[in-house]
Design a protein around this motif. Structure first.
Motif, PDB file in Angstrom:
ATOM      1  N   LEU A  22      -2.727  -8.654  -3.912  1.00 34.31           N
ATOM      2  CA  LEU A  22      -2.917  -9.038  -2.511  1.00 34.31           C
ATOM      3  C   LEU A  22      -1.814  -8.437  -1.649  1.00 34.31           C
ATOM      4  CD1 LEU A  22      -3.643 -12.877  -2.937  1.00 34.31           C
ATOM      5  CD2 LEU A  22      -5.328 -11.079  -2.480  1.00 34.31           C
ATOM      6  N   PHE A  23      -2.173  -7.607  -0.689  1.00 31.93           N
ATOM      7  CA  PHE A  23      -1.193  -7.071   0.245  1.00 31.93           C
ATOM      8  C   PHE A  23      -0.822  -8.163   1.245  1.00 31.93           C
ATOM      9  CE2 PHE A  23      -0.133  -4.799   4.219  1.00 31.93           C
ATOM     10  CZ  PHE A  23       1.011  -4.148   3.776  1.00 31.93           C
ATOM     11  N   GLU A  24       0.454  -8.281   1.542  1.00 32.61           N
ATOM     12  CA  GLU A  24       0.969  -9.384   2.377  1.00 32.61           C
ATOM     13  C   GLU A  24       0.530 -10.733   1.808  1.00 32.61           C
ATOM     14  OE1 GLU A  24       0.209  -8.868   6.570  1.00 32.61           O
ATOM     15  OE2 GLU A  24       1.507  -7.116   6.705  1.00 32.61           O
ATOM     16  N   ASN A  25       0.330 -10.770   0.497  1.00 30.56           N
ATOM     17  CA  ASN A  25      -0.068 -11.992  -0.216  1.00 30.56           C
ATOM     18  C   ASN A  25      -1.349 -12.602   0.331  1.00 30.56           C
ATOM     19  OD1 ASN A  25       0.765 -13.147  -2.544  1.00 30.56           O
ATOM     20  ND2 ASN A  25       2.227 -14.539  -1.633  1.00 30.56           N
ATOM     21  N   GLN A  26      -2.199 -11.750   0.900  1.00 36.26           N
ATOM     22  CA  GLN A  26      -3.399 -12.255   1.541  1.00 36.26           C
ATOM     23  C   GLN A  26      -4.606 -11.324   1.435  1.00 36.26           C
ATOM     24  OE1 GLN A  26      -4.670 -14.247   5.746  1.00 36.26           O
ATOM     25  NE2 GLN A  26      -2.727 -13.160   5.792  1.00 36.26           N
ATOM     26  N   TYR A  27      -4.390 -10.014   1.560  1.00 35.87           N
ATOM     27  CA  TYR A  27      -5.520  -9.084   1.666  1.00 35.87           C
ATOM     28  C   TYR A  27      -5.788  -8.390   0.337  1.00 35.87           C
ATOM     29  CZ  TYR A  27      -4.281  -9.986   6.446  1.00 35.87           C
ATOM     30  OH  TYR A  27      -3.971 -10.634   7.613  1.00 35.87           O
ATOM     31  N   LYS A  28      -7.032  -8.497  -0.127  1.00 36.43           N
ATOM     32  CA  LYS A  28      -7.403  -7.814  -1.365  1.00 36.43           C
ATOM     33  C   LYS A  28      -7.317  -6.304  -1.163  1.00 36.43           C
ATOM     34  CE  LYS A  28     -10.423 -11.319  -3.226  1.00 36.43           C
ATOM     35  NZ  LYS A  28     -11.766 -11.873  -3.137  1.00 36.43           N
ATOM     36  N   VAL A  29      -6.712  -5.641  -2.108  1.00 35.73           N
ATOM     37  CA  VAL A  29      -6.632  -4.174  -2.035  1.00 35.73           C
ATOM     38  C   VAL A  29      -7.069  -3.596  -3.384  1.00 35.73           C
ATOM     39  CG1 VAL A  29      -5.019  -3.784  -0.115  1.00 35.73           C
ATOM     40  CG2 VAL A  29      -4.092  -4.443  -2.317  1.00 35.73           C
ATOM     41  N   PRO A  30      -8.391  -3.644  -3.643  1.00 34.89           N
ATOM     42  CA  PRO A  30      -8.878  -3.191  -4.953  1.00 34.89           C
ATOM     43  C   PRO A  30      -8.540  -1.730  -5.234  1.00 34.89           C
ATOM     44  CG  PRO A  30     -10.711  -3.613  -3.422  1.00 34.89           C
ATOM     45  CD  PRO A  30      -9.473  -4.156  -2.786  1.00 34.89           C
ATOM     46  N   LYS A  31      -8.343  -0.947  -4.199  1.00 33.94           N
ATOM     47  CA  LYS A  31      -7.970   0.456  -4.422  1.00 33.94           C
ATOM     48  C   LYS A  31      -6.490   0.687  -4.129  1.00 33.94           C
ATOM     49  CE  LYS A  31     -12.530   2.379  -4.039  1.00 33.94           C
ATOM     50  NZ  LYS A  31     -13.427   3.331  -3.388  1.00 33.94           N
ATOM     51  N   GLY A  32      -5.699  -0.377  -4.175  1.00 32.46           N
ATOM     52  CA  GLY A  32      -4.254  -0.241  -4.012  1.00 32.46           C
ATOM     53  C   GLY A  32      -3.842  -0.018  -2.574  1.00 32.46           C
ATOM     54  N   ILE A  33      -2.596   0.389  -2.416  1.00 31.15           N
ATOM     55  CA  ILE A  33      -2.060   0.703  -1.079  1.00 31.15           C
ATOM     56  C   ILE A  33      -0.947   1.726  -1.271  1.00 31.15           C
ATOM     57  CG2 ILE A  33      -0.354  -1.204  -1.099  1.00 31.15           C
ATOM     58  CD1 ILE A  33      -1.543  -1.355   2.076  1.00 31.15           C
ATOM     59  N   SER A  34      -0.674   2.505  -0.239  1.00 32.22           N
ATOM     60  CA  SER A  34       0.484   3.402  -0.321  1.00 32.22           C
ATOM     61  C   SER A  34       1.547   2.934   0.661  1.00 32.22           C
ATOM     62  CB  SER A  34       0.090   4.852  -0.009  1.00 32.22           C
ATOM     63  OG  SER A  34      -0.183   5.014   1.371  1.00 32.22           O
ATOM     64  N   TYR A  35       2.795   3.062   0.223  1.00 28.76           N
ATOM     65  CA  TYR A  35       3.940   2.858   1.120  1.00 28.76           C
ATOM     66  C   TYR A  35       4.472   4.263   1.380  1.00 28.76           C
ATOM     67  CZ  TYR A  35       3.478  -1.442  -1.614  1.00 28.76           C
ATOM     68  OH  TYR A  35       2.993  -2.523  -2.279  1.00 28.76           O
ATOM     69  N   ASN A  36       4.364   4.724   2.610  1.00 34.33           N
ATOM     70  CA  ASN A  36       4.735   6.106   2.879  1.00 34.33           C
ATOM     71  C   ASN A  36       6.178   6.227   3.339  1.00 34.33           C
ATOM     72  OD1 ASN A  36       2.080   6.610   2.296  1.00 34.33           O
ATOM     73  ND2 ASN A  36       1.463   6.951   4.426  1.00 34.33           N
ATOM     74  N   SER A  37       6.795   7.295   2.884  1.00 34.19           N
ATOM     75  CA  SER A  37       8.165   7.617   3.256  1.00 34.19           C
ATOM     76  C   SER A  37       8.210   9.138   3.273  1.00 34.19           C
ATOM     77  CB  SER A  37       9.105   7.025   2.199  1.00 34.19           C
ATOM     78  OG  SER A  37      10.417   7.529   2.323  1.00 34.19           O
ATOM     79  N   TYR A  38       9.035   9.692   4.149  1.00 36.31           N
ATOM     80  CA  TYR A  38       9.066  11.150   4.307  1.00 36.31           C
ATOM     81  C   TYR A  38      10.511  11.611   4.367  1.00 36.31           C
ATOM     82  CZ  TYR A  38       4.337   9.986   6.021  1.00 36.31           C
ATOM     83  OH  TYR A  38       3.061   9.478   6.153  1.00 36.31           O
ATOM     84  N   LEU A  39      10.678  12.890   4.086  1.00 32.45           N
ATOM     85  CA  LEU A  39      11.996  13.516   4.219  1.00 32.45           C
ATOM     86  C   LEU A  39      11.857  14.693   5.164  1.00 32.45           C
ATOM     87  CD1 LEU A  39      13.674  14.340   0.761  1.00 32.45           C
ATOM     88  CD2 LEU A  39      14.677  13.041   2.652  1.00 32.45           C
TER      89      LEU A  39
END
Ligand SMILES: Cc1cc2nc3c(=O)[nH]c(=O)nc-3n(C[C@H](O)[C@H](O)[C@H](O)COP(=O)(O)O)c2cc1C
Ligand SMILES: [Fe+2]
Ligand SMILES: [Fe+2]
Length: 387
Positions: A22-39
């Motif tokens: 659960l993203f934010e302990n609430q939203y189902k994310v069956p296909k995951g999630i990405s946390y993006n960061s860049y350089l």
């Protein structure tokens, strides 16, 4: 070209998370999630945001590889929420020469999240401030309440890249295929939906920039024709329906309200409605119901009465719609009760809190089971919905 190779100097060092339920302990994310960061690698080196604590090892390794022996001069923090900012202190400890660049509001909030004394390590920036990295130059644009009050975005002028924070993000990791619109819409309305006004303000500021690429904090880097994505954000943030259609959300204890909901769907289709979507609130993912309520122009709320109120799955939806500023739609009510129906009154009390709602004058009351005599009321309701 994939999202990672859109630029030589701007490198993707974000992480996919497939193990989160659960993203934010609430939203189902069956296909995951990405946390993006860049350089950004130029004469100076800037890290653009960090990632969630769930992706620590992965991110630290990608950062080390991306830096290839160089040291970062800046860490730009667009948003202080922990799914992006968790590693600020760790990065500051790893790289003592590095300056943290953030909005004044973010700088003020940092002691709430971290134990480190950041004195002398931070640069608070304001609207329009610029940071030169060599050929690359960042301009900071404040975006308060495009999720949290401290949010800013930044525009890199040499490659025309907008680092858009949570804006233009979506659910779903980057190594899966899915429909951007659907998962970006579900993300938008559930996470940012309440803040249509601030998103509109940001879109107006962004309209003055020549943007070729959008780098959000979740989901793919957006390149090519950006008008599709910006158009969706215009529609969503101005609370306009995206499509004509009817969502029927029902909460039924013993199945009779459910039967009425299906009957209404049948009548609507017979009358020519092309898009009719039914949701059983006891079983549907609430975030998907919210997404579809905002997607379509009309919403039917159908519920059993319960303890002098409304069956809780419906109350849960209504609370969320009020919180997300649901508005500018046609709404119809169907209630069911066995000795003293109360669901309709409670549902109406929530609907009365919403702005710009065109409430159908007929409210259908079903006494326990749907009877032939109820059909004319459902017909009438369908007429009002489609008028
Ligand atoms: C715990 C519980 C509380 C209920 N409270 C009320 C009530 O306050 N007023 C009422 O008219 N019916 C009440 N009912 C009856 C339901 O509204 C009944 O299930 C409904 O009329 C039939 O529709 P359904 O088959 O879709 O649930 C209650 C039922 C249950 C199980
Ligand atoms: Fe956020
Ligand atoms: Fe986020």
């Amino acid at each position: 070209m994939n999202h990672i190779d859109f630029s030589k100097a701007i490198r993707y060092i974000g992480c996919d998370d497939h193990s989160i339920d659960l993203f934010e302990n609430q939203y189902k994310v069956p296909k995951g999630i990405s946390y993006n960061s860049y350089l950004i690698l130029d004469e100076k080196v800037a890290i653009m945001d960090t990632v969630d604590r769930r992706a620590s090892q992965d991110w630290l390794e990608k950062l080390r590889q991306g830096l290839d022996g160089r040291k970062p001069d800046y860490l730009v923090v667009h948003h202080l929420e922990p799914d992006h900012a968790y590693h600020i202190q760790l990065a500051a400890e790893l790289y003592p020469e590095m300056t943290i660049v953030a909005s004044a509001k973010a700088v003020a909030m940092m002691p709430q999240f971290f134990t480190m004394d950041f004195t002398g390590r931070v640069m608070a920036v304001q609207e329009g401030d610029k940071l030169s990295l060599g050929q690359h130059e960042l301009t900071f644009v404040m975006a308060p309440m495009v999720h949290w009050p401290e949010v800013m975005v930044s525009y890199e002028s040499s490659e025309k890249v907008l680092f858009s924070a949570d804006g233009f993000g979506k659910f779903g990791a980057l190594d899966i295929d899915d429909n951007w619109d659907d998962e970006a819409r579900r993300y938008y309305f559930n996470i940012v939906g309440k803040y249509g006004g601030p998103v509109q303000t940001l879109l107006k500021k962004a309209a003055g920039l020549d943007i070729r690429t959008i780098c959000p904090l979740h989901g793919p880097v957006l390149t090519g024709d950006l008008s599709h994505y910006i158009g969706k954000y215009q529609t969503w943030s101005s609370y306009q329906p995206e499509e004509d259609g009817v969502v029927i959300a029902y909460a039924s204890i013993h199945g009779n309200t459910e039967k009425a909901a299906h009957k209404l769907a049948e009548i609507l289709r017979q009358k020519g409605a092309e898009q009719v979507r039914l949701f059983d609130l006891s079983r549907s993912d609430k975030s998907e119901v919210v997404e579809n309520a905002f997607r379509y122009s009309k919403l039917v709320l159908a519920a059993s009465s319960y303890d002098g109120g409304v069956f809780p799955p419906m109350e849960h939806l209504l609370t969320t719609l009020v919180s997300k500023m649901y508005q500018n739609r046609r709404v119809a009510l169907v209630e069911n009760g066995s000795w003293g129906p109360t669901a309709g009154r409670v549902m109406k009390s929530y609907v009365d809190k919403l702005k710009k709602i065109d409430l159908c004058p007929t409210m259908v009351t079903i006494w326990s089971t749907l009877k032939d005599k109820d059909l004319s009321a459902l017909e009438q309701l369908a007429e009002e919905l489609l008028a």
